[in-house]
Design a protein around this motif. Structure first.
Motif, PDB file in Angstrom:
ATOM      1  N   THR A 139       0.876  -1.172   0.000  1.00 21.04           N
ATOM      2  CA  THR A 139       0.000   0.000   0.000  1.00 21.04           C
ATOM      3  C   THR A 139       0.918   1.228   0.000  1.00 21.04           C
ATOM      4  OG1 THR A 139      -0.136   0.378   2.382  1.00 21.04           O
ATOM      5  CG2 THR A 139      -1.636  -1.255   1.466  1.00 21.04           C
ATOM      6  N   ALA A 226      -8.367  -7.294   3.194  1.00 25.25           N
ATOM      7  CA  ALA A 226      -8.962  -6.519   2.099  1.00 25.25           C
ATOM      8  C   ALA A 226      -7.873  -5.931   1.203  1.00 25.25           C
ATOM      9  CB  ALA A 226      -9.841  -5.403   2.669  1.00 25.25           C
ATOM     10  N   GLN A 227      -6.760  -5.509   1.822  1.00 24.74           N
ATOM     11  CA  GLN A 227      -5.659  -4.942   1.031  1.00 24.74           C
ATOM     12  C   GLN A 227      -5.003  -6.003   0.154  1.00 24.74           C
ATOM     13  OE1 GLN A 227      -4.694  -1.561   0.950  1.00 24.74           O
ATOM     14  NE2 GLN A 227      -6.623  -1.378   2.070  1.00 24.74           N
ATOM     15  N   ALA A 231      -8.090  -5.653  -7.121  1.00 25.93           N
ATOM     16  CA  ALA A 231      -9.195  -4.728  -7.351  1.00 25.93           C
ATOM     17  C   ALA A 231     -10.392  -5.484  -7.907  1.00 25.93           C
ATOM     18  CB  ALA A 231      -8.757  -3.637  -8.325  1.00 25.93           C
ATOM     19  N   THR A 271      -4.090  -0.073  -5.774  1.00 25.43           N
ATOM     20  CA  THR A 271      -5.124  -1.118  -5.788  1.00 25.43           C
ATOM     21  C   THR A 271      -6.335  -0.756  -4.933  1.00 25.43           C
ATOM     22  OG1 THR A 271      -3.358  -2.714  -6.097  1.00 25.43           O
ATOM     23  CG2 THR A 271      -5.512  -3.597  -5.515  1.00 25.43           C
ATOM     24  N   HIS A 272      -6.077  -0.131  -3.766  1.00 24.84           N
ATOM     25  CA  HIS A 272      -7.204   0.240  -2.888  1.00 24.84           C
ATOM     26  C   HIS A 272      -7.102   1.711  -2.497  1.00 24.84           C
ATOM     27  CE1 HIS A 272      -8.377  -3.949  -2.704  1.00 24.84           C
ATOM     28  NE2 HIS A 272      -7.114  -4.271  -2.452  1.00 24.84           N
ATOM     29  N   GLY A 275      -9.749   3.875  -0.517  1.00 21.14           N
ATOM     30  CA  GLY A 275      -9.983   3.690   0.913  1.00 21.14           C
ATOM     31  C   GLY A 275      -9.039   4.494   1.788  1.00 21.14           C
ATOM     32  N   LEU A 327     -11.998   2.392  -6.014  1.00 22.91           N
ATOM     33  CA  LEU A 327     -11.040   1.330  -5.646  1.00 22.91           C
ATOM     34  C   LEU A 327     -10.824   1.313  -4.126  1.00 22.91           C
ATOM     35  CD1 LEU A 327      -8.229   1.683  -8.364  1.00 22.91           C
ATOM     36  CD2 LEU A 327      -9.823  -0.232  -8.127  1.00 22.91           C
ATOM     37  N   ARG A 328     -11.663   0.605  -3.413  1.00 24.76           N
ATOM     38  CA  ARG A 328     -11.539   0.604  -1.951  1.00 24.76           C
ATOM     39  C   ARG A 328     -11.073  -0.724  -1.416  1.00 24.76           C
ATOM     40  NH1 ARG A 328     -14.067   5.069   0.664  1.00 24.76           N
ATOM     41  NH2 ARG A 328     -14.844   6.481  -0.911  1.00 24.76           N
TER      42      ARG A 328
END
Ligand code: CUA
Length: 328
Positions: A139, A226-227, A231, A271-272, A275, A327-328
């Protein structure tokens, strides 16, 4: 009329708390250092006040022309006491410093969460070792920690020297090219904090922040899972168009969105990205408007950033920002 002293004191005390303050410790290392700081403040403050009192006494005494022989004796006794006080004070400080240093070192070697932080001009790449699979989950610009669990941060520099500092959680540690520095920290209180690069590293050194969230272990595990996921598939035509723009445009050369054709490594993993609390390393709150503004003219928001401006039609810029926000 006489309000300014109150305002002055209030101004100083206002700096004693908040999400980026070493005076409001929420981590093991920060608590130890805060205790040491308090001890040093009291010992040195006490010595300072005694020195001033002694000075005042000496001035008053010198004005009395006739110094008696008895005064000499008292002066010698006073100096002896003073010497003992100074030696005792310094011994207390030296012992406490040693004890805190040992306590900080003792935090190492526990079953720690492995996190790799790479400092770049001017953002943070953050990767977590998945306890289950052993894979690294990447991340950016956010550090999530489970409360009460030790974390071992491996600090690597991607370009120049930076310094990693989350004042509420621990002391600071420089991030130096060619070296692998280890920082052990344990967050002890849930909440949101803010880290800041603490070594001048170029034009946007000041806009190199790190959002920190300390949450219960179960929430952290859910967040990490989730991470780790790729996606999701876009649910409508606009989002699908946004993804196509990202995959086929220049974005993919620098950014990765796992689950798509975008596999660039130069910039943050997106990717997220939707969020996250902020974008561009704490520069702006994360919302669609700011995402779009950042895409079309990043240099206006963070002069000197390595991210180039994207020339996009308004509809395309909107679709891309919508996709990133989603993208969360
Ligand atoms: Cu990175 Cu200052």
């Amino acid at each position: 009329m006489r309000r300014w002293p109150v305002l002055l004191v209030a101004g100083f005390l206002a700096a004693c708390g908040g999400p980026q303050s070493a005076l409001d410790p929420a981590g093991e290392g920060a608590s130890l250092l805060h205790g040491l700081f308090g001890l040093m403040l009291w010992v040195c403050g006490g010595v300072y006040l005694l020195t001033l009192a002694f000075l005042a006494w000496a001035i008053r005494r010198s004005r009395k022309a006739a110094a008696s022989a008895g005064g000499e004796g008292r002066l010698r006794a006073g100096l002896a006491i003073w010497t003992v006080l100074v030696v005792a004070g310094l011994s207390v400080l030296a012992t406490a410093s040693f004890a805190v240093d040992r306590a900080l070192a003792a935090a190492r070697g526990r079953d720690a969460l492995e996190i790799r932080v790479t400092a770049h001009q001017w953002w943070w790449r953050v990767a977590y070792r998945d306890p289950a699979s052993g894979d690294w989950i990447e991340t950016a610009n956010e550090l999530h920690l489970p409360v009460g669990r030790a974390a071992r941060l491996e600090l690597i520099a991607g370009d120049v020297i930076h310094s990693f500092w989350i004042p509420n959680l621990s002391g600071k540690l420089d991030v130096i090219p060619g070296r692998r520095n280890l920082l052990d920290l344990t967050a002890e209180r849930e909440g949101e904090y803010r880290g800041q690069c603490a070594e001048f590293c170029g034009l946007q050194h000041a806009l190199m922040a790190l959002d920190v969230r300390v949450s219960p272990p179960r929430d952290f595990a859910a967040w990490l899972a989730a991470q780790a996921a790729p996606a999701a598939e876009p649910g409508d035509a606009v989002l699908a168009h946004g993804r196509t723009l990202l995959e086929d445009g220049p974005c993919a050369a620098c950014h990765t969105v796992r689950g798509t054709a975008a596999r660039g490594q130069a910039g943050p993993d997106l990717t997220h990205v939707g969020g996250r609390r902020s974008i561009a390393a704490g520069t702006l709150p994360n919302n669609r408007g700011n995402l779009q503004g950042w895409i079309v003219d990043p240099d206006a928001l963070k002069p000197g950033t390595l991210m180039p401006a994207m020339e996009l039609a308004p509809d395309d810029a909107d679709a891309l920002a919508r996709y990133l926000e989603w993208l969360r």
